[in-house]
Every structure is written in C-alpha cells, then in structure tokens.
Design a protein around this motif. Structure first.
Motif, PDB file in Angstrom:
ATOM      1  N   ILE A 310       0.837  -1.207   0.000  1.00  0.00           N
ATOM      2  CA  ILE A 310       0.000   0.000   0.000  1.00  0.00           C
ATOM      3  C   ILE A 310       0.869   1.253   0.000  1.00  0.00           C
ATOM      4  CG2 ILE A 310      -1.697   1.312   1.313  1.00  0.00           C
ATOM      5  CD1 ILE A 310      -2.829  -1.356   2.296  1.00  0.00           C
ATOM      6  N   VAL A 311       1.893   1.276   0.858  1.00  0.00           N
ATOM      7  CA  VAL A 311       2.788   2.438   0.927  1.00  0.00           C
ATOM      8  C   VAL A 311       3.509   2.629  -0.403  1.00  0.00           C
ATOM      9  CG1 VAL A 311       4.871   3.352   2.012  1.00  0.00           C
ATOM     10  CG2 VAL A 311       3.084   2.321   3.423  1.00  0.00           C
ATOM     11  N   GLY A 312       3.985   1.534  -0.991  1.00  0.00           N
ATOM     12  CA  GLY A 312       4.684   1.630  -2.265  1.00  0.00           C
ATOM     13  C   GLY A 312       3.798   2.163  -3.375  1.00  0.00           C
ATOM     14  N   LEU A 313       2.557   1.655  -3.463  1.00  0.00           N
ATOM     15  CA  LEU A 313       1.635   2.111  -4.497  1.00  0.00           C
ATOM     16  C   LEU A 313       1.258   3.579  -4.301  1.00  0.00           C
ATOM     17  CD1 LEU A 313      -0.777  -0.947  -4.880  1.00  0.00           C
ATOM     18  CD2 LEU A 313       0.927  -0.135  -6.524  1.00  0.00           C
ATOM     19  N   LEU A 314       0.977   3.965  -3.058  1.00  0.00           N
ATOM     20  CA  LEU A 314       0.639   5.364  -2.787  1.00  0.00           C
ATOM     21  C   LEU A 314       1.798   6.283  -3.132  1.00  0.00           C
ATOM     22  CD1 LEU A 314      -1.366   5.171   0.575  1.00  0.00           C
ATOM     23  CD2 LEU A 314      -2.238   5.675  -1.709  1.00  0.00           C
ATOM     24  N   THR A 315       3.013   5.869  -2.781  1.00  0.00           N
ATOM     25  CA  THR A 315       4.187   6.679  -3.107  1.00  0.00           C
ATOM     26  C   THR A 315       4.329   6.850  -4.608  1.00  0.00           C
ATOM     27  OG1 THR A 315       5.320   5.900  -1.114  1.00  0.00           O
ATOM     28  CG2 THR A 315       6.683   6.864  -2.852  1.00  0.00           C
ATOM     29  N   TYR A 316       4.169   5.751  -5.358  1.00  0.00           N
ATOM     30  CA  TYR A 316       4.294   5.809  -6.816  1.00  0.00           C
ATOM     31  C   TYR A 316       3.222   6.710  -7.419  1.00  0.00           C
ATOM     32  CZ  TYR A 316       4.107   4.319 -11.683  1.00  0.00           C
ATOM     33  OH  TYR A 316       4.077   4.303 -13.057  1.00  0.00           O
ATOM     34  N   ILE A 317       1.965   6.544  -6.977  1.00  0.00           N
ATOM     35  CA  ILE A 317       0.856   7.335  -7.539  1.00  0.00           C
ATOM     36  C   ILE A 317       1.044   8.819  -7.240  1.00  0.00           C
ATOM     37  CG2 ILE A 317      -1.621   7.767  -7.366  1.00  0.00           C
ATOM     38  CD1 ILE A 317      -1.974   4.753  -6.863  1.00  0.00           C
ATOM     39  N   ILE A 318       1.387   9.145  -5.981  1.00  0.00           N
ATOM     40  CA  ILE A 318       1.563  10.551  -5.604  1.00  0.00           C
ATOM     41  C   ILE A 318       2.717  11.175  -6.379  1.00  0.00           C
ATOM     42  CG2 ILE A 318       2.193  12.089  -3.704  1.00  0.00           C
ATOM     43  CD1 ILE A 318       0.686  10.178  -1.830  1.00  0.00           C
ATOM     44  N   TYR A 319       3.811  10.418  -6.536  1.00  0.00           N
ATOM     45  CA  TYR A 319       4.972  10.940  -7.268  1.00  0.00           C
ATOM     46  C   TYR A 319       4.612  11.211  -8.732  1.00  0.00           C
ATOM     47  CZ  TYR A 319       9.931  11.472  -8.483  1.00  0.00           C
ATOM     48  OH  TYR A 319      11.157  11.970  -8.904  1.00  0.00           O
ATOM     49  N   GLN A 320       3.863  10.300  -9.355  1.00  0.00           N
ATOM     50  CA  GLN A 320       3.458  10.503 -10.747  1.00  0.00           C
ATOM     51  C   GLN A 320       2.518  11.693 -10.880  1.00  0.00           C
ATOM     52  OE1 GLN A 320       4.741   8.882 -13.421  1.00  0.00           O
ATOM     53  NE2 GLN A 320       6.085   7.968 -11.887  1.00  0.00           N
ATOM     54  N   ILE A 321       1.634  11.876  -9.910  1.00  0.00           N
ATOM     55  CA  ILE A 321       0.741  13.039  -9.937  1.00  0.00           C
ATOM     56  C   ILE A 321       1.544  14.329  -9.860  1.00  0.00           C
ATOM     57  CG2 ILE A 321      -1.026  14.285  -8.628  1.00  0.00           C
ATOM     58  CD1 ILE A 321      -2.234  11.591  -7.888  1.00  0.00           C
ATOM     59  N   ILE A 322       2.542  14.369  -8.977  1.00  0.00           N
ATOM     60  CA  ILE A 322       3.370  15.564  -8.837  1.00  0.00           C
ATOM     61  C   ILE A 322       4.145  15.840 -10.126  1.00  0.00           C
ATOM     62  CG2 ILE A 322       5.358  16.535  -7.613  1.00  0.00           C
ATOM     63  CD1 ILE A 322       4.395  15.072  -5.114  1.00  0.00           C
ATOM     64  N   LEU A 323       4.689  14.796 -10.748  1.00  0.00           N
ATOM     65  CA  LEU A 323       5.427  14.977 -12.003  1.00  0.00           C
ATOM     66  C   LEU A 323       4.515  15.495 -13.109  1.00  0.00           C
ATOM     67  CD1 LEU A 323       7.702  11.778 -12.076  1.00  0.00           C
ATOM     68  CD2 LEU A 323       8.371  14.112 -11.482  1.00  0.00           C
ATOM     69  N   ASN A 324       3.310  14.961 -13.199  1.00  0.00           N
ATOM     70  CA  ASN A 324       2.375  15.412 -14.234  1.00  0.00           C
ATOM     71  C   ASN A 324       1.916  16.846 -13.986  1.00  0.00           C
ATOM     72  OD1 ASN A 324       2.367  13.030 -15.774  1.00  0.00           O
ATOM     73  ND2 ASN A 324       0.884  12.069 -14.410  1.00  0.00           N
ATOM     74  N   LEU A 325       1.727  17.197 -12.718  1.00  0.00           N
ATOM     75  CA  LEU A 325       1.369  18.586 -12.401  1.00  0.00           C
ATOM     76  C   LEU A 325       2.521  19.522 -12.749  1.00  0.00           C
ATOM     77  CD1 LEU A 325      -0.485  18.206  -8.967  1.00  0.00           C
ATOM     78  CD2 LEU A 325      -1.487  18.769 -11.193  1.00  0.00           C
ATOM     79  N   GLY A 326       3.756  19.072 -12.492  1.00  0.00           N
ATOM     80  CA  GLY A 326       4.918  19.879 -12.862  1.00  0.00           C
ATOM     81  C   GLY A 326       5.002  20.101 -14.354  1.00  0.00           C
ATOM     82  N   LEU A 327       4.669  19.066 -15.133  1.00  0.00           N
ATOM     83  CA  LEU A 327       4.667  19.195 -16.594  1.00  0.00           C
ATOM     84  C   LEU A 327       3.527  20.084 -17.059  1.00  0.00           C
ATOM     85  CD1 LEU A 327       5.782  18.308 -19.359  1.00  0.00           C
ATOM     86  CD2 LEU A 327       4.304  16.293 -19.209  1.00  0.00           C
ATOM     87  N   LEU A 328       2.356  19.935 -16.443  1.00  0.00           N
ATOM     88  CA  LEU A 328       1.178  20.693 -16.856  1.00  0.00           C
ATOM     89  C   LEU A 328       1.338  22.188 -16.581  1.00  0.00           C
ATOM     90  CD1 LEU A 328      -1.767  20.669 -17.892  1.00  0.00           C
ATOM     91  CD2 LEU A 328      -2.495  20.279 -15.536  1.00  0.00           C
ATOM     92  N   PHE A 329       1.879  22.520 -15.412  1.00  0.00           N
ATOM     93  CA  PHE A 329       1.986  23.924 -15.008  1.00  0.00           C
ATOM     94  C   PHE A 329       3.399  24.489 -15.193  1.00  0.00           C
ATOM     95  CE2 PHE A 329      -1.611  22.282 -12.472  1.00  0.00           C
ATOM     96  CZ  PHE A 329      -2.600  23.148 -12.899  1.00  0.00           C
ATOM     97  N   SER A 330       4.288  23.720 -15.842  1.00  0.00           N
ATOM     98  CA  SER A 330       5.670  24.171 -16.116  1.00  0.00           C
ATOM     99  C   SER A 330       6.364  24.625 -14.836  1.00  0.00           C
ATOM    100  CB  SER A 330       5.672  25.296 -17.158  1.00  0.00           C
ATOM    101  OG  SER A 330       5.125  24.865 -18.380  1.00  0.00           O
ATOM    102  N   LEU A 331       6.271  23.796 -13.792  1.00  0.00           N
ATOM    103  CA  LEU A 331       6.914  24.102 -12.524  1.00  0.00           C
ATOM    104  C   LEU A 331       8.421  23.873 -12.610  1.00  0.00           C
ATOM    105  CD1 LEU A 331       4.331  22.409 -10.106  1.00  0.00           C
ATOM    106  CD2 LEU A 331       4.395  24.785 -10.883  1.00  0.00           C
ATOM    107  N   ASN A 332       9.138  24.351 -11.604  1.00  0.00           N
ATOM    108  CA  ASN A 332      10.575  24.159 -11.565  1.00  0.00           C
ATOM    109  C   ASN A 332      10.898  22.673 -11.599  1.00  0.00           C
ATOM    110  OD1 ASN A 332      13.188  23.685  -9.746  1.00  0.00           O
ATOM    111  ND2 ASN A 332      13.345  25.713 -10.695  1.00  0.00           N
ATOM    112  N   VAL A 333      11.666  22.244 -12.615  1.00  0.00           N
ATOM    113  CA  VAL A 333      11.885  20.814 -12.845  1.00  0.00           C
ATOM    114  C   VAL A 333      12.681  20.159 -11.714  1.00  0.00           C
ATOM    115  CG1 VAL A 333      12.971  19.129 -14.374  1.00  0.00           C
ATOM    116  CG2 VAL A 333      11.616  20.996 -15.331  1.00  0.00           C
ATOM    117  N   PRO A 334      13.845  20.700 -11.301  1.00  0.00           N
ATOM    118  CA  PRO A 334      14.573  20.048 -10.201  1.00  0.00           C
ATOM    119  C   PRO A 334      13.756  19.950  -8.924  1.00  0.00           C
ATOM    120  CG  PRO A 334      15.995  21.615 -11.343  1.00  0.00           C
ATOM    121  CD  PRO A 334      14.617  21.837 -11.860  1.00  0.00           C
ATOM    122  N   LEU A 335      13.003  21.007  -8.619  1.00  0.00           N
ATOM    123  CA  LEU A 335      12.184  20.990  -7.401  1.00  0.00           C
ATOM    124  C   LEU A 335      11.079  19.951  -7.513  1.00  0.00           C
ATOM    125  CD1 LEU A 335      11.542  22.321  -4.670  1.00  0.00           C
ATOM    126  CD2 LEU A 335      10.062  23.922  -5.897  1.00  0.00           C
TER     127      LEU A 335
END
Length: 359
Positions: A310-335
C-alpha cells in the motif's frame, strides 16, 4: 565491514531477489496483456509482442526499483526479526541506527546496479522494442504515432511531420515560412520524403503555395530538395517516449529542443527523474526499518508486506501526480522531481531516529 554487516547485507539482497521474483512476473504479465491487444493479423504478431515484452524487462526492473527496495527490505529484515537474528545482532552492540546505515550501503549498491542497467541495457533495449513494434504496425497503417509526430523551428521556418513509415522515412511533411511581420510567405506540403545523411531531404509529390502582395500562386512538383531542420538527429529516435532515453541521449535531445525553440520540460523531467530515483530507493529501503521494529514479535510477514504494498503504491501514484502537475503547469523541474524523494528520505530518517531512541 564486520561479519554482522555482511550477514545483514546478504539477507537484504535475498529479500531484494525475492521481491523482484514476485513483482517482475506480475507486471510482465500485465505488459504482455497490453501488447497482445495491439496484435494484428498482418502486421504486429504475437511472437513480436512477446519479444517486445522480454526486451522491456530491464525497464520494468528499473521502474520497480523503489518498490523492490521497500518490499525486499521488509522481507530480508522481517525474516531476521522472526528468527530472532536481529535481536542477537542488537545484543552484540548493533543499534537500529547502525542497522539503518548497513541498509543504506545495500541501497547504494542497488542504485549503482539500477543506474548501470538503465543507461546501458534498459534504454537501448526499450528503444529497439518500440521501433520493432512501430515498424510492424506501420506495415498495416496502424502506427502508434498520433497527430504530428515531429515538428521543428528555425528562425521563421516551421516544419511538421505527420508520421514515419516502416523504413523511418517521413510521411506528410508541411513546411511554413513566415515573414518578419508573421504573415505567411509560403507553404509546402509533400506526401513523402527521402532523407540523406547530409540533412538534405528529397520531397515527393509536392504542392507549394506562395503569397506575394496578397496574391496566391500554387505550384506542384514531383520532387523538391529541402535542407532539413532535423539535420544530425535520428528521426525515429525523436518519436520515442522520454523514459526510453539514456542520460546522454536526454542531454543531447534537450539541447536540440531548446535550440529549435521547442518545449523540453517533459525531457528535462525525465532527466531529473533519473537523479531522483536513487533518492527514492534509499528512502524506501529505510522505511523497511520502521516496518521491522514497529511489530518486532509479529508471527508473519503478511501484514507487513500488505502495508508495504500500500505504501509503495501510494508513493508511486503521488509521485506521478506531482510529475504530471509539474509538466502541466511548467513548474521548476529540479524541485518537482527531487523534492518528493528528499521529503520521503527525511521522513524515513526521522522514523529511524525515533525507533533508535525508543529501542
């Protein structure tokens, strides 16, 4: 490194192997099912789909690295806790913090192995697999490229390529030239093109429009020579997804995209994600420590593994959501790419420190 550290690392590696042996066949089955959905009678055959799945096995192993680190740590340390070996090691003077340091050593070895596998095995094999699949689908006209597969810009000249055929030759080429005031000066459409090593393309079945003082002229030609804006780049490689590129290829492609004034955020995220994955692996392997010492007398590993999944899946899903939001809103890539793994690593260190003080 003393005998206790070596024994601990050996059991961790056994846990990693067990976790990989559990996850890889499971996800390989899912990948095979997905590939079989694309099988066609006259193009992409089932044996090619099976070969594609086998060629992408190293990529699956790399992507599952953090998950394997967490479950492998839980299995390795959990078995030692169940057999009271961890109790004996702690009686010999090993604190929980010192055990965590040994797990980090094992995590560093895993990171080095995954990094080498990603750069020199997973990326080349994945690219060949995708090219094999695209080539087979192109024979039946079911290529996976949707819309314009390629586009580039140089000054006031723009070019788009709809797709590539089974021989990696351009199909559906459109060339736009604008004046300085952004009015369209000329438009060229070619059904196909033949590329050359010097960057000179031979356009076939060409229709050319020009505008001069608001007067339009149309001309058709069988062939037309054009100096490509894609000179020095492998066209088939430009259509591949970002996660199939090695670090060297990502750097080269990002430079190309920036020089041709194209968006490069997706590929910069892919590059920084390769740097963030090792941090995520270390964080996940450290999280195995709280799982082990929170219920030291638990009779089995089932509950720990269930929570770990459960922890592994939640971590993966949350990380992918953050990456997609970074791509969508052109957020700072390293951050965007490094902040979540760093935060998880700090949480894991805080938990280890807490358990070390409590026990």
């Amino acid at each position: 490194m003393n005998i206790f550290s070596r024994y601990l690392i050996r059991n961790l590696f056994i846990g990693f192997a067990a976790a990989a042996g559990l996850l890889i066949p499971l996800f390989t089955t899912f990948n095979l099912i997905n590939e079989l959905e694309d099988v066609t009678p006259n193009g992409y055959h089932w044996n090619q789909a099976l070969l594609v799945v086998l060629m992408t096995l190293p990529r699956s192993l790399v992507d599952l690295g953090p998950f394997i680190a967490l479950l492998g740590g839980i299995i390795g340390l959990g078995q030692m806790s169940k057999s009271l070996e961890l109790t004996a090691i702690r009686t010999a003077g090993f604190s929980i913090f010192r055990i965590a340091l040994v797990t980090l050593y094992a995590g560093l070895f895993i990171n080095l192995s995954l990094g080498a596998l990603d750069e020199w095995v997973a990326s080349p094999l994945q690219q060949r697999a995708l090219q094999l699949k695209d080539g087979a689908l192109a024979k039946t006209g079911n290529a996976t490229d949707a819309g314009n597969a390629l586009w580039a810009r140089k000054g006031n000249e723009f070019v788009t390529v709809k797709s590539l055929d089974e021989h990696s030759q351009p199909v559906g080429i459109e060339i736009f030239r604008y004046q300085d005031d952004l009015t369209l000066e000329s438009y060229v459409y070619a059904e196909t093109a033949t590329t050359a090593d010097n960057g000179l393309w031979t356009l076939h079945k060409v229709m050319q429009k020009k505008w001069d003082n608001k007067k339009e002229s149309v001309q058709t030609q069988d062939t037309l020579l054009w100096q490509s804006l894609f000179a020095g780049m492998n066209l088939k490689g430009l259509t591949l997804p970002a996660d199939s590129f090695s670090i060297k290829q990502l750097k080269q492609y990002i430079t190309y995209l920036q020089s041709s004034q194209q968006p490069s955020t997706e590929y910069r995220i892919a590059l920084w994600q390769k740097l963030g994955r090792p941090l995520l692996v270390l964080a996940m392997i450290l999280l195995a420590i709280p799982f082990t010492f929170s219920i030291p007398r638990a009779p089995g590993l089932g509950s720990r593994l269930a929570v770990g999944v459960i922890v592994g899946l939640l971590t993966y899903i949350i990380y992918q959501i953050i990456l997609n939001l970074g791509l969508l809103f052109s957020l700072n890539v390293p951050l965007t790419t490094l902040a979540p793994p760093l935060l998880l690593l700090l949480i894991a260190l805080a938990l280890v420190y807490r358990f070390d003080k409590q026990h």
